[in-house]
Motif scaffolding. Structure first.
Motif, PDB file in Angstrom:
ATOM      1  N   CYS A 117       0.879  -1.164   0.000  1.00 27.06           N
ATOM      2  CA  CYS A 117       0.000   0.000   0.000  1.00 27.06           C
ATOM      3  C   CYS A 117       0.919   1.218   0.000  1.00 27.06           C
ATOM      4  N   ALA A 118       0.781   2.066  -1.019  1.00 25.12           N
ATOM      5  CA  ALA A 118       1.716   3.187  -1.178  1.00 25.12           C
ATOM      6  C   ALA A 118       1.697   4.112   0.038  1.00 25.12           C
ATOM      7  N   ALA A 119       0.523   4.317   0.637  1.00 28.97           N
ATOM      8  CA  ALA A 119       0.419   5.235   1.780  1.00 28.97           C
ATOM      9  C   ALA A 119       1.309   4.749   2.931  1.00 28.97           C
ATOM     10  N   ILE A 120       1.230   3.466   3.221  1.00 30.57           N
ATOM     11  CA  ILE A 120       2.002   2.905   4.340  1.00 30.57           C
ATOM     12  C   ILE A 120       3.492   2.876   3.994  1.00 30.57           C
ATOM     13  N   CYS A 121       3.809   2.495   2.751  1.00 35.41           N
ATOM     14  CA  CYS A 121       5.229   2.467   2.344  1.00 35.41           C
ATOM     15  C   CYS A 121       5.811   3.875   2.423  1.00 35.41           C
ATOM     16  N   GLY A 122       5.055   4.874   1.965  1.00 37.16           N
ATOM     17  CA  GLY A 122       5.523   6.263   2.002  1.00 37.16           C
ATOM     18  C   GLY A 122       5.783   6.695   3.435  1.00 37.16           C
ATOM     19  N   LEU A 123       4.856   6.374   4.315  1.00 33.39           N
ATOM     20  CA  LEU A 123       5.004   6.743   5.729  1.00 33.39           C
ATOM     21  C   LEU A 123       6.273   6.111   6.314  1.00 33.39           C
ATOM     22  N   GLN A 124       6.493   4.847   5.988  1.00 30.28           N
ATOM     23  CA  GLN A 124       7.694   4.165   6.500  1.00 30.28           C
ATOM     24  C   GLN A 124       8.974   4.854   6.044  1.00 30.28           C
ATOM     25  N   LEU A 128       8.924  10.543   9.258  1.00 29.97           N
ATOM     26  CA  LEU A 128       8.002  11.355  10.069  1.00 29.97           C
ATOM     27  C   LEU A 128       7.348  10.461  11.119  1.00 29.97           C
ATOM     28  N   PRO A 129       6.763  11.070  12.156  1.00 32.15           N
ATOM     29  CA  PRO A 129       6.160  10.243  13.208  1.00 32.15           C
ATOM     30  C   PRO A 129       5.109   9.283  12.651  1.00 32.15           C
ATOM     31  N   THR A 130       5.139   8.062  13.164  1.00 26.64           N
ATOM     32  CA  THR A 130       4.242   7.022  12.648  1.00 26.64           C
ATOM     33  C   THR A 130       3.196   6.598  13.689  1.00 26.64           C
ATOM     34  N   ASP A 131       3.266   7.205  14.897  1.00 26.67           N
ATOM     35  CA  ASP A 131       2.346   6.749  15.952  1.00 26.67           C
ATOM     36  C   ASP A 131       0.900   7.120  15.652  1.00 26.67           C
ATOM     37  N   LYS A 132       0.713   8.264  14.989  1.00 26.97           N
ATOM     38  CA  LYS A 132      -0.639   8.654  14.552  1.00 26.97           C
ATOM     39  C   LYS A 132      -0.517   9.194  13.144  1.00 26.97           C
ATOM     40  N   PHE A 133      -1.372   8.727  12.259  1.00 32.24           N
ATOM     41  CA  PHE A 133      -1.351   9.299  10.905  1.00 32.24           C
ATOM     42  C   PHE A 133      -2.760   9.351  10.343  1.00 32.24           C
ATOM     43  N   LEU A 134      -2.932  10.290   9.402  1.00 31.59           N
ATOM     44  CA  LEU A 134      -4.239  10.440   8.765  1.00 31.59           C
ATOM     45  C   LEU A 134      -4.033  10.342   7.264  1.00 31.59           C
ATOM     46  N   PHE A 135      -4.698   9.367   6.651  1.00 32.84           N
ATOM     47  CA  PHE A 135      -4.606   9.207   5.204  1.00 32.84           C
ATOM     48  C   PHE A 135      -5.763   9.966   4.580  1.00 32.84           C
ATOM     49  N   ALA A 136      -5.431  10.933   3.708  1.00 29.75           N
ATOM     50  CA  ALA A 136      -6.490  11.792   3.159  1.00 29.75           C
ATOM     51  C   ALA A 136      -6.670  11.607   1.654  1.00 29.75           C
ATOM     52  N   GLU A 184       7.809  20.042   8.476  1.00 27.87           N
ATOM     53  CA  GLU A 184       8.562  19.162   7.580  1.00 27.87           C
ATOM     54  C   GLU A 184       7.585  18.419   6.666  1.00 27.87           C
ATOM     55  N   LEU A 185       7.929  18.372   5.392  1.00 25.46           N
ATOM     56  CA  LEU A 185       7.137  17.601   4.425  1.00 25.46           C
ATOM     57  C   LEU A 185       8.040  16.514   3.858  1.00 25.46           C
ATOM     58  N   SER A 186       7.429  15.487   3.329  1.00 24.01           N
ATOM     59  CA  SER A 186       8.222  14.420   2.747  1.00 24.01           C
ATOM     60  C   SER A 186       7.548  13.954   1.456  1.00 24.01           C
ATOM     61  N   VAL A 187       8.346  13.783   0.420  1.00 18.95           N
ATOM     62  CA  VAL A 187       7.822  13.314  -0.870  1.00 18.95           C
ATOM     63  C   VAL A 187       8.447  11.950  -1.150  1.00 18.95           C
ATOM     64  N   ALA A 188       7.611  10.917  -1.184  1.00 17.16           N
ATOM     65  CA  ALA A 188       8.111   9.575  -1.523  1.00 17.16           C
ATOM     66  C   ALA A 188       7.644   9.281  -2.945  1.00 17.16           C
ATOM     67  N   ARG A 189       8.605   8.981  -3.816  1.00 22.34           N
ATOM     68  CA  ARG A 189       8.319   8.867  -5.241  1.00 22.34           C
ATOM     69  C   ARG A 189       8.776   7.501  -5.756  1.00 22.34           C
ATOM     70  N   ILE A 219       3.556   9.495  -6.624  1.00 19.82           N
ATOM     71  CA  ILE A 219       4.026  10.249  -5.456  1.00 19.82           C
ATOM     72  C   ILE A 219       3.107  10.104  -4.247  1.00 19.82           C
ATOM     73  N   VAL A 220       3.721   9.962  -3.075  1.00 18.93           N
ATOM     74  CA  VAL A 220       3.001  10.097  -1.805  1.00 18.93           C
ATOM     75  C   VAL A 220       3.602  11.319  -1.115  1.00 18.93           C
ATOM     76  N   LEU A 221       2.731  12.245  -0.723  1.00 18.99           N
ATOM     77  CA  LEU A 221       3.178  13.467  -0.048  1.00 18.99           C
ATOM     78  C   LEU A 221       2.757  13.390   1.410  1.00 18.99           C
ATOM     79  N   MET A 222       3.690  13.688   2.304  1.00 15.99           N
ATOM     80  CA  MET A 222       3.365  13.612   3.735  1.00 15.99           C
ATOM     81  C   MET A 222       3.758  14.911   4.438  1.00 15.99           C
ATOM     82  N   VAL A 223       3.021  15.224   5.499  1.00 19.18           N
ATOM     83  CA  VAL A 223       3.258  16.458   6.263  1.00 19.18           C
ATOM     84  C   VAL A 223       3.385  16.081   7.731  1.00 19.18           C
ATOM     85  N   ALA A 224       4.437  16.613   8.381  1.00 16.25           N
ATOM     86  CA  ALA A 224       4.650  16.324   9.813  1.00 16.25           C
ATOM     87  C   ALA A 224       3.518  16.929  10.642  1.00 16.25           C
ATOM     88  N   PRO A 225       3.233  16.341  11.786  1.00 15.73           N
ATOM     89  CA  PRO A 225       2.200  16.899  12.668  1.00 15.73           C
ATOM     90  C   PRO A 225       2.602  18.296  13.161  1.00 15.73           C
TER      91      PRO A 225
END
Ligand code: SAM
Length: 277
Positions: A117-124, A128-136, A184-189, A219-225
């Motif tokens: 699942c790209a969302a989970i792979c991107g998060l890994q 960025l913190p993985t204890d709480k995440f929101l997939f939008a 902090e933002l993260s781009v996983a491509r 691309i999966v784009l992530m934003v730090a809390p």
């Protein structure tokens, strides 16, 4: 293997990521429900599986309502039905939700064959913190809707995960620069593919990089809390200046509001600064 519906995850880039259980189900299923038969037949061929003896049913975003019942009827009449989307985990920004909902309503056997699942792979990969995440899911394409979608999640105390496309990334980062200032933002491509890359920084840093190196692929784009721990800009000087001109409470409110930070965390910083001033 029981008759019923199997939600089968497929690789998001590297064919080696198919699971043993996925192979077993795809081999044994009489019916393959999929988004696009061309994509799924190619997958069968890459996996060395025969697709000639299968009945294919196409279920995509635009016909899921009508087709889901047809698929359930095929399962209820004694078939093993595998549902695969074009890539990754079905139902995650992919069709299948209505199918699962109807299975629950009609008490039809439904199970999952988990995998990529790209969302989970991107998060890994993001760091960025993985204890709480929101997939939008996907960020809307129109400027106003894009801004509104990002604004909506600004104060959520969790890492945000979005799906994005390469040609929209810069527009989204530009909107994010203002909305998620200093975070902090993260781009996983191209995760699991040859040119896999994960790059982190503020929106401004990422805009600079991707303007010079136009992004390609998925691309999966992530934003730090909104937490001081994950904040990349040092707001302490600004907070100290604000405290000189206003009450501690007002300064905390202003800085927390400006950067979308947790008020209690900014308050703690303000107390430390007060002792130093
Ligand atoms: N259901 C899929 C899953 O489990 O990941 C996602 C399907 S959604 C239609 C496709 C989006 O997922 C892409 O636009 C991209 O944002 C993300 N995606 C899929 N594969 C990816 C990869 N290998 N690297 C980065 N992002 C990917």
């Amino acid at each position: 293997m029981k008759n019923g519906i199997y939600l089968v995850a497929t690789p998001i880039g590297n064919i080696g990521d198919i699971t043993l259980r996925a192979l077993e189900v795809l081999k044994n299923a009489a019916v393959i429900a999929c988004e696009d038969t061309r994509v799924t037949k190619k997958l069968f061929s890459l996996l060395g599986l025969s697709s000639h003896d299968k009945t294919f049913v196409v279920m995509h975003d635009h016909n899921e309502g009508e087709t889901a019942q047809k698929i359930i009827d095929l399962a209820s009449s004694g078939n093993i039905v595998a549902y695969v989307s074009d890539a990754g985990s079905p139902l995650i920004s992919d069709p299948g939700y209505k199918l699962a909902h109807l299975c629950r309503e009609q008490n039809v056997y439904l199970t999952t064959i988990p995998g990529s699942c790209a969302a989970i792979c991107g998060l890994q990969l993001s760091g960025l913190p993985t204890d709480k995440f929101l997939f939008a899911g996907f960020i809307p394409n129109k400027d106003k809707a894009r801004r509104e979608a990002l604004e909506k999640y600004k104060d959520v105390a969790a890492t945000l995960i979005f799906y994005e496309t390469a040609n929209r990334l810069l527009k989204t980062l530009t909107a994010a620069e203002e909305i998620f200032a200093g975070r902090e933002l993260s781009v996983a491509r191209e995760i699991t593919k040859l040119y896999e890359e994960c790059r982190s920084g503020t929106a401004a840093q990422l805009i600079e990089y991707y303007t010079a190196n136009p992004p390609k692929g998925e691309i999966v784009l992530m934003v730090a809390p909104p937490s001081a721990d994950t904040f990349l800009v040092d707001y302490r000087e600004e907070l100290a200046a604000a405290m000189r001109n206003a009450s501690l409470k007002t300064a905390v409110k202003d800085i927390a509001g400006k950067y979308g930070l947790n008020k209690n965390e900014v308050y703690q910083t303000a107390l430390e600064l007060k002792n130093e001033l």
